[in-house]
Scaffold this motif. Structure first.
Motif, PDB file in Angstrom:
ATOM      1  N   ASP A 115       0.964  -1.338  -0.078  1.00 11.86           N
ATOM      2  CA  ASP A 115      -0.001   0.072   0.237  1.00 11.86           C
ATOM      3  C   ASP A 115       0.364   1.174   0.030  1.00 11.86           C
ATOM      4  O   ASP A 115       0.186   2.212   0.324  1.00 11.86           O
ATOM      5  CB  ASP A 115      -1.240  -0.480   1.115  1.00 11.86           C
ATOM      6  CG  ASP A 115      -2.027  -1.524   1.415  1.00 11.86           C
ATOM      7  OD1 ASP A 115      -2.054  -1.523  -0.020  1.00 11.86           O
ATOM      8  OD2 ASP A 115      -2.714  -1.105   2.618  1.00 11.86           O
ATOM      9  N   LYS A 124      -7.040   2.130  -1.649  1.00  9.83           N
ATOM     10  CA  LYS A 124      -7.279   2.032  -0.466  1.00  9.83           C
ATOM     11  C   LYS A 124      -7.768   2.483   0.434  1.00  9.83           C
ATOM     12  O   LYS A 124      -9.577   2.495   1.134  1.00  9.83           O
ATOM     13  CB  LYS A 124      -6.553   1.015   0.351  1.00  9.83           C
ATOM     14  CG  LYS A 124      -6.934   0.922   2.101  1.00  9.83           C
ATOM     15  CD  LYS A 124      -5.383   0.578   2.841  1.00  9.83           C
ATOM     16  CE  LYS A 124      -5.628   0.416   4.175  1.00  9.83           C
ATOM     17  NZ  LYS A 124      -3.934   0.171   4.724  1.00  9.83           N
ATOM     18  N   MET A 135      -9.471  -4.887   2.334  1.00  5.70           N
ATOM     19  CA  MET A 135      -8.670  -4.303   2.327  1.00  5.70           C
ATOM     20  C   MET A 135      -8.078  -3.836   2.967  1.00  5.70           C
ATOM     21  O   MET A 135      -6.465  -3.027   3.416  1.00  5.70           O
ATOM     22  CB  MET A 135      -8.658  -2.924   1.220  1.00  5.70           C
ATOM     23  CG  MET A 135      -9.442  -3.233  -0.370  1.00  5.70           C
ATOM     24  SD  MET A 135      -8.330  -1.707  -1.361  1.00  5.70           S
ATOM     25  CE  MET A 135      -7.047  -2.053  -1.673  1.00  5.70           C
TER      26      MET A 135
END
Length: 244
Positions: A115, A124, A135
């Motif tokens: 991420d 996200k 997520m």
């Protein structure tokens, strides 16, 4: 899907007798093609039948990770991919140590999304605005702490592999729709979420090439130390001694 290079690091390049804990035809197929003798174990008999159908030559056994139906010293390696957090780790690791041959290994792997890439972080945030619990990026990798602390596996090695998965706009939107809780969204909020994902895709994608969704494959491996499996029983000082 775990890359072949990661599987090779986990079980080695030479043919082994491998116990794959969890019914996965994809991983079983990669192992068989690499020359390993593979036993797949899972409590779900229907899932096992599907593995046997898709992967000729694999051996299937119904059972639980915490209570293996095998004699000691059956396998050169035990492999758990994306599912170690679903087991009672203390019981499972003891059983895995028992069924391993001398110098056998246990390998664990988790593929986690990265991420830190800007567009993925924005994706996200979009999805979690509509689905707050969606997520999550650890996928259970936190559970590996029990493995690294286990007496049966005192020297744990770790390595990471990078993996990029091509993702089209439609695939990203469908993935969001398949996330837990998405089915409970109203039509208006679902449409708004998909529109935002589409706009994000258009902003970052280099058409006609898809965006590349980045993942990190984290792998842990350790040689078994079976000395604690055969510890002598020593009576306490208050034990009764009967001379013969």
């Amino acid at each position: 899907m775990i890359q072949p290079s990661a599987l090779e690091w986990l079980v080695g390049s030479e043919p082994t007798t491998t116990l794959l804990v969890g019914a996965s035809s994809g991983y079983a197929s990669l192992l068989v093609r690499a020359g390993h003798a593979v036993t797949v174990m899972d409590p779900d008999t229907e899932a096992l039948k599907e593995v046997a159908f898709q992967v000729p030559g694999v051996h299937i056994v119904a059972g639980k990770a915490e209570s293996l139906p095998f004699d000691p010293g059956c396998f050169s390696s035990v492999l758990s991919i994306q599912n170690f957090h679903t087991f009672a780790s203390g019981m499972a690791l003891g059983e895995w140590a028992r069924v391993l041959k001398y110098q056998g290994t246990v390998g664990l792997a988790y593929m986690t999304r990265d991420d830190t890439v800007p567009w993925v972080n924005k994706l996200k945030r979009i999805v979690q605005y509509y689905l707050p619990h969606a997520m999550s990026s650890d996928y259970g990798s936190y559970s590996v702490a029990a493995f690294t602390a286990a007496a049966y596996f005192p020297q744990v090695e770790k390595i990471s592999f990078r993996h990029w998965i091509p993702s089209t706009k439609t695939e990203l939107q469908e993935s969001a729709c398949n996330t837990t809780g998405a089915s409970e969204l109203g039509e208006e909020r679902r449409a708004a979420m998909l529109e935002e994902i589409g706009e994000l895709y258009d902003q970052y994608a280099r058409i006609p090439n898809p965006l590349l969704l980045p993942y990190t494959i984290q792998c842990w491996k350790a040689v078994v130390d079976q000395s604690s499996l055969t510890m002598p029983l020593i009576p306490g000082d208050d034990g009764l001694s009967i001379p013969l």
